[in-house]
Scaffold this motif. Structure first.
Motif, PDB file in Angstrom:
ATOM      1  N   VAL B 810       0.856  -1.178   0.000  1.00 18.96           N
ATOM      2  CA  VAL B 810       0.000   0.000   0.000  1.00 18.96           C
ATOM      3  C   VAL B 810       0.896   1.233   0.000  1.00 18.96           C
ATOM      4  O   VAL B 810       2.042   1.180   0.433  1.00 18.96           O
ATOM      5  CB  VAL B 810      -0.938   0.040   1.237  1.00 18.96           C
ATOM      6  N   ASN B 856     -11.036  -6.358   3.091  1.00 19.93           N
ATOM      7  CA  ASN B 856     -10.453  -5.728   1.927  1.00 19.93           C
ATOM      8  C   ASN B 856      -9.724  -4.492   2.422  1.00 19.93           C
ATOM      9  O   ASN B 856     -10.342  -3.471   2.717  1.00 19.93           O
ATOM     10  CB  ASN B 856     -11.565  -5.360   0.941  1.00 19.93           C
ATOM     11  N   TYR B 858      -7.861  -2.335   1.092  1.00 19.77           N
ATOM     12  CA  TYR B 858      -7.897  -1.107   0.301  1.00 19.77           C
ATOM     13  C   TYR B 858      -9.176  -0.324   0.582  1.00 19.77           C
ATOM     14  O   TYR B 858      -9.163   0.881   0.751  1.00 19.77           O
ATOM     15  CB  TYR B 858      -7.775  -1.436  -1.185  1.00 19.77           C
ATOM     16  N   GLU B 859     -10.273  -1.077   0.658  1.00 16.28           N
ATOM     17  CA  GLU B 859     -11.537  -0.417   0.971  1.00 16.28           C
ATOM     18  C   GLU B 859     -11.537   0.110   2.396  1.00 16.28           C
ATOM     19  O   GLU B 859     -12.029   1.210   2.683  1.00 16.28           O
ATOM     20  CB  GLU B 859     -12.709  -1.382   0.782  1.00 16.28           C
ATOM     21  N   GLU B 862      -9.590   3.117   2.519  1.00 15.18           N
ATOM     22  CA  GLU B 862     -10.286   4.200   1.847  1.00 15.18           C
ATOM     23  C   GLU B 862     -11.303   4.831   2.789  1.00 15.18           C
ATOM     24  O   GLU B 862     -11.477   6.044   2.837  1.00 15.18           O
ATOM     25  CB  GLU B 862     -10.984   3.659   0.598  1.00 15.18           C
ATOM     26  N   TYR B 869      -6.647   7.478  -0.015  1.00 18.36           N
ATOM     27  CA  TYR B 869      -7.027   6.202  -0.608  1.00 18.36           C
ATOM     28  C   TYR B 869      -8.204   6.261  -1.556  1.00 18.36           C
ATOM     29  O   TYR B 869      -8.642   5.237  -2.036  1.00 18.36           O
ATOM     30  CB  TYR B 869      -7.277   5.161   0.485  1.00 18.36           C
ATOM     31  N   SER B 871     -10.003   6.332  -4.884  1.00 19.92           N
ATOM     32  CA  SER B 871      -9.468   5.852  -6.151  1.00 19.92           C
ATOM     33  C   SER B 871      -9.659   6.875  -7.268  1.00 19.92           C
ATOM     34  O   SER B 871      -9.678   6.526  -8.437  1.00 19.92           O
ATOM     35  CB  SER B 871     -10.117   4.527  -6.508  1.00 19.92           C
ATOM     36  N   TYR B 899     -11.047  -3.998  -7.384  1.00 18.74           N
ATOM     37  CA  TYR B 899     -10.010  -3.013  -7.704  1.00 18.74           C
ATOM     38  C   TYR B 899     -10.375  -2.263  -8.982  1.00 18.74           C
ATOM     39  O   TYR B 899     -10.282  -1.044  -9.065  1.00 18.74           O
ATOM     40  CB  TYR B 899      -8.650  -3.681  -7.961  1.00 18.74           C
ATOM     41  N   ARG B 986      -2.963  -3.765  -5.443  1.00 18.26           N
ATOM     42  CA  ARG B 986      -3.889  -2.959  -6.213  1.00 18.26           C
ATOM     43  C   ARG B 986      -3.189  -1.805  -6.914  1.00 18.26           C
ATOM     44  O   ARG B 986      -3.407  -1.534  -8.087  1.00 18.26           O
ATOM     45  CB  ARG B 986      -4.982  -2.396  -5.300  1.00 18.26           C
ATOM     46  N   GLU B 987      -2.355  -1.109  -6.147  1.00 13.78           N
ATOM     47  CA  GLU B 987      -1.742   0.095  -6.700  1.00 13.78           C
ATOM     48  C   GLU B 987      -0.922  -0.233  -7.940  1.00 13.78           C
ATOM     49  O   GLU B 987      -1.027   0.411  -8.970  1.00 13.78           O
ATOM     50  CB  GLU B 987      -0.850   0.758  -5.636  1.00 13.78           C
TER      51      GLU B 987
END
Lengths: 142, 1004
Positions: B810, B856, B858-859, B862, B869, B871, B899, B986-987
């Motif tokens: 991340v 998750n 990333y979520e 976010e 974060y 998107s 993603y 993801r990134e």
């Protein structure tokens, strides 16, 4: 000059071998056949830790084999102790040790042909019968 | 005469060991030229050769060793310095001496005159270089100066020194036949007993009556020698077991003329003894030196030999007898078993015999063990010569010379090791200039290292040279058509290196006489494998190369499986055995199927060719009509219907052998195959089984030949790759870290997203505004509590210890604060996407009867940190674009979809390559993201098809995988993927997609 010969019977014939070439006679041996080997090789057997290749002398000399009699006696030839190629051959039964006078033997007659002729070094005329002296060096050279 | 032959053999054995000592000594002189003990040892070795050779009338050997002895004598007395050229000359003459000794019967024919000339020049103080030029001329001189034996200055000095220490000088005459031959004393023994009481100064054998070597002890010839000893004359006859009249005491002050007459035929140097006694007076050795000298003498004399020479054949005999003894014991135990109770006291006796027999066999096995030094010791010489020839500076290090291996292995190791060492010196080590340029020491190092590891002995041949050039190897292999281009592209570097073992491969650009004759590494490998060992290569460019040989300790005993077919037993070495498959009749999942007349077995997706051992060996089954069926039915009868198949693997070739029965494994003693059976390719040897019967040892290689199995290398490799891929796809499971937050829910997070888990105490958390921070590696790190963002239960427990999950992959790390780490599990997840839905949660799964929520991150991040974060950055990217995702694992499907959808893409999902192709035909696709390992059609195949199709070829394709490995990556890129990325990152994934689209746009 006389020499000692060990006689033995094979397929009804009387054969002899120079006794100085013989290591021992073994009875009631248990040998293991080797599949895929030449038919003249009866098998291998364990003589006190040494593997001996047992030949079927009768087959080697092109005799009709009388398969009903199971041969269990063999003559082992002398060889250096660690030679992996120890040789033995099956016989019907052993005979006596006889003294052979040189003048009583002669080379195989002309009509003893082919393989027999090659393997038999001389014929000894005993009083009652003929004794065929075999030449192991020729027989087992291969 | 046998006895004489034995004596001669004893001499040869003894002399060879002396010659070897001389060689090692000479090589050490290079390093420590002035070590007196070293020179002394060499001197003594040469002296012994000379002395014992005299008994046999081996004139040439005596002459040469005498000349060498003189040189060493001079060096020992510090009258001469040893130079490099002299060492070379001495080594060469030592080789010559060795040659003569090895072929002792013909030693008299050897030409040693050039050595003698050179030595005589050296003695006169001239350099070797000079003598080279003068050889021709000097030969003439040599002939006049009959050299055979002469009393030199050295000898005289020795006499005088010894006399000073109380020695008396004697002349002893031994009649070889009468004094030694008839008493069965070997000349070597005699020589040793003489040397144990004094010093033999000079000897002479009247060889005129010897015609043949074997005669030497039969004809009554005389062997005269000068002896100095402290013993009185009266004691000598008893000590030496020779008649008194043979011994004559000499006065040290004898006039030169008399002295020269002592040994009749000996040529005594003109200088004579008188001159010498003067020398002695001049060079009065100091008292200290004398003392040291005599103490040295003493220590020499009391050395007790703790080894004796035994002929190998005797050891082999013992080994045979010991195994017979084991047999006898087994039979005895079997027979006595019934009577154990009835015979009082027999129990302990039987046990004792049992133990002793086992130990006896072990000990005798040990007698065949030899230190690896026997092989290693020849390498200093080889390296020395190689470095000269190649113009390189090479240092050799030997480690673990004391490691012991079976004699037969030691003997067979010589050639392969020599090849490897030469290889290292020739191809591995660079020239000094190149080495200097690449910042290495000018002197290259080759290390030979032996050590034990896990029941095996490893031998490493290590060089610090340039390493192997993998590209060159690949190129060469292509040129020689050893591999196809496609195969090559699939190979890792490690695999490519193995190509050097293929027959017909040789990388040497020019064929040197050192190595690179085209028969090379493949022969090395074959030889090592014959010994039951393996060979590995480790190489790194610029750093060097290591060859590692793994060898069994002993050759004679190998573990093998005893199998039965047609009522006969056979031994199958276990090295080649992969597995045993049992096939029950009526089992539909596992059965033998037929292709025409050939039998095959489906084994893990591959067809395994099956041969029946009975067919191969021509053993007749019960039913004569069809041997195959007969064998089949025979096996049915004998083993209640179960067919047993031994899966063997030799290199990449794999096949199955069907046998009637398996009797278990046994350690068998391998005996060589009698020459009468050499035509039978199926056997590699004979063994004697526990019951005393012989059994043939099967040779899988021979069976392949005999059964006419034709393996195509290429197809096999592919098949193996498939197998590997298959087993790797099994590995595509998630590693989950299970943890709990303050509520009762169990969460899971993919371990590949976790950098580490830190334990902290509650008071480490600092509150700044609404946010919490901890100190982590000198920085502040924001920590979040998942329960604050995800709709789950939360209790504020006042716990002292907390844990922080530090994520990876991340951009702006946040720590995830949790209360308890439950476990880590490896599992294939059955993802439930429907029941529990929330942002920050991928879905749920059941593990150990508990619901686990998969986070998750990333979520989650976010939610926690929308600034960093969101998107948004990628949002523009995905507008109006359609991405096709081919992925079979539900967990990853969800993640990837998530993603991509966040980035604004329209996402189409496909379960495998075939579905993906369908989508591609039906829809307008802008980008393909594909997994590699999928059922039906994998990612590699998919991308190949895409690239082959003109309408689709332009579409960017990105491979995503849960495995990161250079091999896979390369394979992926070679197949046609534009990028190759890790699934959960993801990134990076979004970055890569952006780049891929960018490139495509530019291309258009």
């Amino acid at each position: 000059m006389s020499e000692k010969v060990l006689t033995f019977y094979l397929q009804g014939g009387l054969f002899g071998i120079d006794i100085t070439l013989v290591k021992e006679i073994n009875r009631n041996i248990e040998f293991t056949p080797v599949p895929d080997a030449s038919p003249s090789i009866a098998g291998l057997f364990n003589m006190r830790g040494q593997v001996v290749t047992l030949f079927n002398l009768a087959k080697l000399m092109n005799y009709e084999e009388n398969s009903e009699v199971k041969k269990l006696v063999c003559i082992i030839l002398k060889a250096p102790p660690n030679d992996p190629n120890q040789i033995g051959f099956l016989i019907d039964r052993p005979g006596d040790v006889v003294d052979i006078e040189k003048d009583s033997s002669e080379i195989p007659p002309a009509n003893v042909g082919n393989i027999d002729g090659e393997y038999i070094s001389s014929i000894v005329k005993l009083e009652s019968e003929l004794l065929m002296i075999i030449d192991p060096n020729k027989i087992f050279q291969n | 005469m046998l006895q004489n032959e034995e004596f001669i053999q004893e001499f040869v054995d003894e002399a060879i060991s002396h010659v070897t000592n001389v060689e090692t000594g000479l090589l050490k002189i290079d390093e420590a030229p002035l070590d007196p003990e070293l020179i002394n040892n060499i001197f003594r070795a040469v002296h012994s050769i000379k002395g014992t050779a005299g008994f046999f009338g081996l004139k040439k050997i005596v002459e040469l060793s005498h000349a060498m002895e003189n040189i060493f004598g001079e060096i020992r007395n510090k009258k001469m310095n040893i130079t490099q050229e002299m060492t070379d000359l001495l080594l060469a003459s030592n080789d010559c001496l060795k040659g003569m000794i090895e072929d002792v019967a013909n030693s008299e024919e050897a030409d040693i005159s050039s050595f003698l000339t050179k030595f005589s020049f050296i003695l006169k103080g001239e350099t070797v270089a000079k003598t080279e030029n003068d050889t021709e001329q000097s030969l003439a001189i040599l002939n006049n100066e009959a050299l055979p034996v002469s009393i030199t200055d050295t000898d005289k000095l020795l006499i005088h020194n010894n006399v000073k220490h109380g020695h008396k000088l004697y002349k002893v005459r031994v009649r070889l036949n009468e004094d030694l031959g008839l008493k069965s004393i070997s000349p070597i023994q005699f020589f040793k007993s003489v040397e144990s009481i004094g010093n033999i100064i000079e000897s002479y054998t009247d060889t005129s009556s010897i015609n043949q070597l074997e005669d030497c002890l039969n004809v009554d010839i005389n062997f005269d020698f000068l002896l100095t000893t402290v013993l009185e004359k009266s004691l000598l006859p008893a000590a030496l077991e020779i008649p008194e009249e043979s011994i004559q005491e000499l006065d040290i002050n004898t006039r030169p003329a008399d002295f020269s007459g002592l040994l009749k035929e000996c040529t005594v140097e003109k200088s004579g003894i008188k001159e010498n006694s003067e020398t002695v007076h001049e060079e009065q050795p100091s008292h200290d030196e004398q003392a040291k000298d005599s103490s040295q003498k003493k220590s020499q004399n009391v050395v007790v030999e703790d080894t004796i020479r035994v002929h190998v054949s005797l050891l082999n005999n013992l080994l045979n007898l010991a195994s017979e003894m084991v047999l006898g014991r087994n039979q005895l135990l079997r027979v006595v078993e019934k009577h154990r109770k009835s015979i009082p006291g027999i129990e302990p006796i039987l046990q004792n015999i049992d133990h002793i027999t086992t130990e006896l066999q072990e000990k005798i096995m040990q007698t065949r063990m030899q230190p690896i030094a026997n092989v290693f010791n020849k390498f200093p010489r080889i390296i020395r010569e190689l470095s000269k020839k190649l113009g390189k500076e090479i240092e050799l290090q030997l480690e673990g010379s004391e490691v012991e291996l079976d004699k037969s292995i030691i003997e067979a190791l010589g050639d392969p090791l020599t090849h490897l060492v030469r290889n290292s010196a020739d191809h591995g080590i660079e020239t000094p200039d190149i080495r200097e340029k690449s910042g290495k020491p000018r002197v290259g190092t080759v290390i030979l290292k032996a050590y034990h590891e896990g029941g095996y002995v490893n031998i490493d041949v290590i060089d610090d040279g340039s390493g192997m050039n993998i590209e060159k190897i690949k190129k060469k292999a292509l040129e020689k058509e050893l591999v196809s281009k496609a195969e090559l592209s699939m190979m890792s570097d490690q695999e490519a290196v193995q190509l050097v073992f293929k027959p017909g491969f040789s990388t040497a650009e020019k064929v040197t006489d050192v190595s690179g004759r085209g028969v090379g590494m493949d022969v090395v490998r074959t030889n090592i494998e014959k010994l039951g060992g393996t060979i590995e290569i480790f190489t790194s460019a610029g750093q060097g190369t290591t060859f590692r040989l793994l060898l069994p300790l002993t050759l004679a005993i190998i573990p093998s499986l005893i199998v039965e077919v047609g009522g006969q037993r056979f031994a199958l070495p276990q090295v080649n055995l992969q597995e045993i498959v049992r096939i029950k009749p009526g089992d539909t999942t596992r059965k033998i199927e037929f292709i025409h007349n050939s039998e095959v077995l489906r084994l893990r997706g591959r067809l395994l060719p099956i041969v029946h051992l009975s067919d191969v060996l021509g053993l007749q089954g019960t039913c004569p009509t069809s041997p195959r069926e007969a064998a089949y039915s025979a096996s049915h009868e004998s083993t209640s219907g179960i067919t047993r198949i031994l899966v063997l693997k030799i290199g990449s070739r794999q096949f199955g052998i069907a046998v009637d029965a398996i009797h278990g494994s046994e350690e068998i003693l391998v005996k060589p195959l009698p020459k009468f059976l050499k035509d039978c390719k199926c056997y590699s040897g004979v063994t004697i089984m526990g019951d005393g019967k012989t059994a043939m040892i099967l040779d899988p290689e021979g069976i392949i030949v005999k059964a006419n199995l034709r393996f195509s290398e290429g197809r096999d490799d592919v098949a193996e790759k498939e197998l590997a891929a298959e087993s790797e796809s099994i590995k595509e499971q998630q590693n989950l870290l299970l943890f709990k937050c303050s509520g009762p829910e169990t969460f899971g997070i993919d371990l590949s997203l976790v950098s580490r888990v830190e334990e902290i105490t509650a008071d480490e958390i600092e509150k700044i505004g609404q946010k919490e921070f901890i100190k982590f590696r000198g920085n502040s790190l924001r920590v979040i509590r998942p329960e604050d963002f995800i709709p789950v239960n939360s209790h504020r427990n006042e716990r002292k210890y907390l844990y922080v999950i530090i994520p990876k992959l991340v951009k702006h790390p946040l720590g995830i604060l949790i209360e308890k780490v439950n476990d880590t599990v490896q599992t294939s997840i059955k993802l439930n996407l429907e029941d529990i839905k929330s942002k920050g949660i991928i879905g749920s799964t059941i593990l150990n009867d508990r619901i686990v929520l998969l986070v998750n991150i990333y979520e989650l991040f976010e939610l926690a940190d929308p600034e960093h974060y969101s998107s948004v950055s990628h949002k523009a990217l995905g507008e109006k674009l359609t991405v096709l995702v081919a992925e079979d694992t539900p967990f990853f499907q969800k993640m990837e979809k998530n993603y991509l959808e966040q980035a604004g893409f329209k996402v189409l999902m496909a379960q495998n390559g075939k579905e993906a192709l369908q989508h591609l035909q039906d829809n307008e696709i802008d980008l393909v993201v594909s997994d590699i390992h999928m059922p039906v059609m994998d990612g590699l195949e998919l991308v190949k098809r895409i690239r082959e199709d003109k309408r689709l070829a332009h579409i960017p394709a990105i491979a995503v995988t849960s495995m990161t490995g250079d091999l896979q990556k390369k394979a992926g890129l070679d197949a046609g993927f534009d990028f190759y990325e890790f699934k959960l990152d993801r990134e990076r994934l979004l970055d890569v997609i952006e780049r891929a689209l960018q490139l495509r746009r530019e291309a258009i």
